[in-house]
Structures are given as C-alpha cells and as structure tokens.
Design a protein around this motif. Structure first.
Motif: not given
Length: 371
Positions: A40-41, A43-45, A48, A57, A60
C-alpha cells in the motif's frame, strides 16, 4: 546476470514505468499484514510521484501477492498502463523499500541484490532418497524440482544387528545413486554450481558420485530432514554460500577488467571501456559482454537519447534526459550483456565500466541495441 525478461518488456512496452522493490517476507506472525502495508505504501508513493491510479493498483496487487515461499524474500515489480510487465523474487531481506515512476524501469536497487546470486542446483540427500532443485538467478522459487526415493524409508526398523551396518551403507549408496542421476540431468540445463546438504554419510557418497561432473560441488552442513529450525538455518546457509560464489565470480570479472584497462593504458589493443560516455557508446554498438555498474553513482549522471547517435531503447521513445544507470541497464538488457553491480572504487574510479566482446580496433557488425 542476464536480463532477457527486461529486454522483452522494453521491446514491447513504451512505458512510462512504475517500479517497486521491497521485502515481502512472511516469516513473522504478522507477515501478511506487514506485506500488505508495504504494498500500500508503494502504491501511495507512486501516485504521489505521478503514476496513474490503475498502474499503482496493479503494482500493489503484484507486490503484495503471496510468494508461496518460506524464509526471507524480496520482490521487484515493474508495471505500466499495459499492466505488470516484469517481476522477480530474490532470496534475503530488503530492509529499505524503493519506488520509482519514470520513462524507464529503475532496477538498480534490485540488481544490487540479484547479482549476488548465481544459478545453482540444490540437492538434499539421506537414506530415504532426496530432492534436487534448479534455481535461476536470484530466484526464490525453483525452476525445476524432483524427488528421488532411491533408499528405503523403513530401513531403521529392520532386524538383525549383524547386518545393520551393511544395510545402512547400502541405503546411503542407493539414495546417492538416485540423487546423483537427477543432479546430472539438471546440471545439463545450465547451472555450473551444485550445493549439497543432508545426512553426512549420504552427502559424502553423493559427492563421490558427482566427482566427474563439470560443475563445482559445494558441501553444506545442514539440510537434514525434520531438524529443529533446520529449514530456516539451511536457507541461510544456502544464501551465504551463493553470495560467496557470486563475490568470487565478481572478483574474476573485476580482475579481467583491470587487466584490460591496463593494456589500454599501455597503448595495446583493449577490450574494455570506462565511464558513462565510453560504455554508452559500446552498448549502442552491441559491444558489451559484461556491464559493471555502481547504480547509485551512475544515477548522478543523465543521458539525453536525442544527443546520442544510434541510441534506441526498444519501444521507449522519450527525448527527455534520463538517469544514466537506467539507460545503461536497459541497453545491457536489449543487447544481451551480462550485468554485475560493483562499487565505483573498483571500476577505475568511474560509476560504470565494461568488458567488451571485441577490440575497438577491429569491429565486426554489431547487434543493434534496439533489437
């Protein structure tokens, strides 16, 4: 190591690419949750950094998927708008995850670990028989596996103490015969390293039967069935043995590079290149046999494809300046060059160097880097 799968990706996919490399071990009790959080981290990075949500996704999901492996393992994943194009597992723990979104895959962090492992055959043998598995570069999962049952699993329950010693010895020999035959079959597929573990008497018998084999045979201390903590300890022993072999092989390549650079300094014919510009030119010409690179150092230099005559990176057509390490690794993949990670201090003070396939002064027709 060869990067044929990366070559296929670059040949067919114009990018841009999301890359993540992270530990996906599930050895701890909360292993599944930890891996899910890591994915998940990542994915978020990536989101961003500008990656489309669908690409992040897909990455991930691939990063967090089960490896079906015990022990410590890391995974690299490369994805684009066309989906996940490349992924691989590496034995060992990756304490610091890395992510990237850009025109090319960012494989330096993964290569730093993956090039420390060589293809090998792992054999475990005892009185019951044994197992033989072939592992590719850095793989955590075997490409080929076979169970051999040349021995007798009930031999310890036989009666007649006078015959016990002879019976045990015959079981070792039968087990070693069966496992040795399978090791020979799997070595024919390419690996030149065989790691052997298990019951000491059976291992000794197996080593004798493999003495004629055109491969290096290394005896390990672990590998017995049902030993307390045996699998984890044996996996660590295998990893250490492989790293030792890879370091030795790397030293041989570095010594060859040093010799060739010395010949060049003396004005003799040379099959070596040093520095980003020289190595880049040799890669464009398909001239590099082995690329030796310090990815972190090479990343500090940029390469603009439009400024490099003849440079083509498969389906990737960007004209933007790119990190030199990513361009060099991509061209190595596309021209079937071997890749090894080394420190700048061992590369004539440069972030990259190369052992060449032919001398600069006599140049056969070179394969194109765009193939």
């Amino acid at each position: 190591m060869k990067l044929s799968d990366v070559s296929q990706l670059l040949t067919n996919d114009p990018g841009p690419f999301a890359t993540a490399y992270a530990d996906v071990s599930r050895v701890a009790e909360a292993g599944d949750d930890a891996v899910a959080l890591t994915a998940r981290a990542a994915h978020d990075d990536l989101v961003a950094a500008g990656a489309p949500a669908a690409v992040a996704e897909a990455l991930q999901a691939a990063l967090g998927a089960s490896t079906s492996e015990g022990g410590e393992v890391a995974r690299v994943v490369v994805a684009s708008e066309r989906g996940v194009g490349f992924q691989a597992l590496v034995r060992g723990r990756r304490p610091q995850p890395s992510t990237s979104w850009g025109s090319l895959p960012d494989l330096g962090p993964w290569l730093a670990d993956a090039t420390l492992v060589t293809p090998f055959v792992l054999a475990r043998v005892d009185h019951e028989g044994g197992s033989v598995e072939t592992y590719a570069d850095a793989a955590a999962r075997p490409e080929r596996s076979a169970e051999e049952t040349g021995g007798d699993p009930n031999f310890l329950h036989k009666t007649g103490d006078d015959n016990r010693e002879g019976s045990v010895e015959e079981e070792w020999k039968r087990s070693a015969d069966a496992v040795a035959a399978e090791v020979e079959r799997q070595v024919r597929s390419g690996p030149s390293l065989v790691l052997v573990g298990g019951e000491p008497d059976a291992v000794s018998e197996l080593r004798q039967k493999l003495s004629h084999l055109d491969a290096e045979v290394v005896e390990l201390q672990g590998g017995r069935r049902n030993a307390d903590g045996g699998d984890a300890a044996f996996a660590e022993e295998v990893t250490e043995a492989l790293r030792g072999q890879a370091v030795t092989a790397g030293l041989h390549v570095l010594e060859e590079l040093k010799q060739r650079l010395g010949e060049r300094a003396q004005g003799k014919s040379s099959r070596a290149a040093s520095g980003v510009d020289e190595v880049l030119e040799a890669l464009v010409r398909g001239q590099v046999d082995t690329l030796l690179i310090d990815p972190a150092e090479a990343a500090g230099t940029s390469v603009t494809p439009a400024d490099q005559p003849g440079l083509s990176i498969g389906a990737v057509t960007t004209l933007d300046a790119l990190p030199a390490d990513q361009v060099l690794v991509a061209l190595a993949a596309l021209t079937d060059a071997d890749v090894r990670v080394a420190h700048r201090g061992t590369l004539d003070g440069q972030p990259v160097a190369a052992v060449l396939r032919w001398d600069n002064t006599s140049e056969p027709e070179a394969p194109s880097a765009s193939r």
